[in-house]
Design an enzyme around this catalytic site. Sequence first.
Site, PDB file in Angstrom:
ATOM      1  N   GLU A  87       0.781  -1.406  -0.150  1.00  0.00           N
ATOM      2  CA  GLU A  87       0.103   0.013   0.086  1.00  0.00           C
ATOM      3  C   GLU A  87       0.989   1.273  -0.106  1.00  0.00           C
ATOM      4  O   GLU A  87       0.748   2.256   0.731  1.00  0.00           O
ATOM      5  CB  GLU A  87      -0.880  -0.227   1.234  1.00  0.00           C
ATOM      6  CG  GLU A  87      -1.838  -1.172   0.985  1.00  0.00           C
ATOM      7  CD  GLU A  87      -2.963  -1.367   2.322  1.00  0.00           C
ATOM      8  OE1 GLU A  87      -2.506  -0.690   3.315  1.00  0.00           O
ATOM      9  OE2 GLU A  87      -4.026  -1.661   1.934  1.00  0.00           O
ATOM     10  N   GLU A 132      -5.308  -8.372  -1.317  1.00  0.00           N
ATOM     11  CA  GLU A 132      -6.132  -8.220  -0.039  1.00  0.00           C
ATOM     12  C   GLU A 132      -7.537  -8.026  -0.353  1.00  0.00           C
ATOM     13  O   GLU A 132      -7.800  -6.910  -1.116  1.00  0.00           O
ATOM     14  CB  GLU A 132      -5.570  -7.057   0.714  1.00  0.00           C
ATOM     15  CG  GLU A 132      -4.386  -7.407   1.356  1.00  0.00           C
ATOM     16  CD  GLU A 132      -3.844  -6.223   2.352  1.00  0.00           C
ATOM     17  OE1 GLU A 132      -4.635  -5.560   2.932  1.00  0.00           O
ATOM     18  OE2 GLU A 132      -2.852  -5.994   2.522  1.00  0.00           O
TER      19      GLU A 132
HETATM   20  C1  BG6 Z   1      -4.611  -3.142   4.690  1.00  0.00           C
HETATM   21  C2  BG6 Z   1      -3.391  -3.661   5.176  1.00  0.00           C
HETATM   22  O1  BG6 Z   1      -4.698  -1.860   4.431  1.00  0.00           O
HETATM   23  O2  BG6 Z   1      -5.801  -3.497   5.168  1.00  0.00           O
HETATM   24  C3  BG6 Z   1      -3.186  -4.796   6.200  1.00  0.00           C
HETATM   25  O3  BG6 Z   1      -2.355  -3.849   4.251  1.00  0.00           O
HETATM   26  C4  BG6 Z   1      -4.421  -4.414   7.218  1.00  0.00           C
HETATM   27  O4  BG6 Z   1      -2.205  -4.680   6.901  1.00  0.00           O
HETATM   28  C5  BG6 Z   1      -5.596  -4.551   6.128  1.00  0.00           C
HETATM   29  O5  BG6 Z   1      -4.566  -5.583   8.093  1.00  0.00           O
HETATM   30  C6  BG6 Z   1      -6.962  -4.676   6.931  1.00  0.00           C
HETATM   31  O6  BG6 Z   1      -6.987  -3.457   8.106  1.00  0.00           O
HETATM   32  P1  BG6 Z   1      -7.329  -3.764   9.494  1.00  0.00           P
HETATM   33  O7  BG6 Z   1      -7.106  -2.378  10.003  1.00  0.00           O
HETATM   34  O8  BG6 Z   1      -8.871  -4.270   9.594  1.00  0.00           O
HETATM   35  O9  BG6 Z   1      -6.368  -5.007   9.938  1.00  0.00           O
END
Ligand code: BG6
Length: 481
Positions: free
Chosen positions: A175, A379
């Site tokens: 990111e 993701e």
């Molecule tokens: C992304 C990141 O922004 O979102 C991850 O790359 C992160 O590291 C994921 O865990 C989900 O966000 P959160 O805050 O729910 O863990």
Amino acid sequence: MSFSKDFFWGGATAANQFEGAWDTDGKGDSVCDHMTGGTVDRHRYFTNTIQRDTFYPSHEGIDFYHRYKEDIALFAEMGFRMFRMSINWTRIYPKGDEKVPNQKGLEFYRAVFRECKKYGIEPLVTISHYELPYHLMNKYDGWVSRECIDFYIRYCNTLFTEFKDYVKYWLTFNEINCLTMSIGDILSGGFRCEDGPAQVMGLPDTQEQLSKRYQALHHQFVASAKAVKLGHEINPEFKIGCMVAGGCIYPYSCNPEDVLLAQKEMRMNYFCGDVQVRGEYPYYTARMLEEYGISIRMEEGDKEILKSGKVDFYSLSYYMSTCSTVNKDVLKTSGNVVMGVKNPYLKSSDWGWQIDPQGLRYLLNELYGRYQIPIMIVENGLGAIDKLEADGTIHDDYRIEYLRDHIKQMDEAIKDGVDLIGYTPWGCIDLVSLSTGEMKKRYGFIYVDKNNDGDGTLDRFRKDSFYWYKKVIESNGEKLD
Ligand code: BG6
């Protein structure tokens, strides 16, 4: 369904959120090791010294460090073809500026890759996922310092050389576009800061702060391009990608002012990809920097470096969409990286992230139209509260619904013509939430017995989504029900 037979179905993790063993076998402390636990209503704290009697969730994570064999066996049971993980920079170079790597750290990752290979799982390795050595923050002010480029390249050189026979797919920075926003000040930029609440630590968007961010980002662009070039020299088979926090930003209304604002804000998706895919700053850079009242210091040769290190594929995280409007009198919504205006047509997760599968199809089309290179979704997923039943089952139909709806839209996007080559949903095994530091916010197919205070057996349990995803992979995306 339209998924190719070698489509990369898998799952994604990050070292700082699941490895634990934060000071084992010579590992140094990274920026994330200085972040305390929090909740949705209570910020995580950043502390410069590690304090006794304070809970830092990364220190134990879910103990993948000692349980990787069990975990990879579970991924294999689901049929994973790809496993996204990051390497913890401080396991290899504990302070970041040493000349000689830590052998124990290299041994650990070699063992993990061997285990993946045993099951035919292709690793996808993020070189830097919010894991900057704390020493580089403290001594050099993080990525503001150009010296970080050399430290990063030394680290990449070690990884590429040591693991060239195990890893083909790499991502240079997680990111990377976070660094254009306050959320990236500590996590991505590693800017020196006082102790305080980590989420708001991201300092206000003053000219000084913006200037630091874009300078640090320029250093990361140069570092990323150099890494791509180096990687291809070490192994021409390597595929090295960028990774951008993706999100759709729609105009809230058809008021042309809203449309223009949304277009401008969508550049948070495009700016970094434009540089990393095309090898040059995009046409709107000059005006954007002028409006911020800042400039970027470039050295001679930087432009050529950017051109010589264009990425092989584009990757993104996608969780949600949001809206933009000039009207101040509207409901706000929270989200991953970008906050925005609430969309009346969408539902939200328990953490207020708006669920929008069609937004994924829209974004994939926009990105592919712009870049025309292969895309991976590295993701995606639903952070939710799960209940472990007395018999060890977890009925997470809400997660299945979320993932199914997104996979359907991926299928549509492929039919539209998008060259989508992989899907690794986030937190395939429950891990620590980045934004809140909680365990309660779970994404996994595999439940891990641990609570927000750090208590639990760390035992693993298969959720209903585990069996569902196994069928999805087995049928190459045909069986979604
Ligand atoms: C992304 C990141 O922004 O979102 C991850 O790359 C992160 O590291 C994921 O865990 C989900 O966000 P959160 O805050 O729910 O863990």
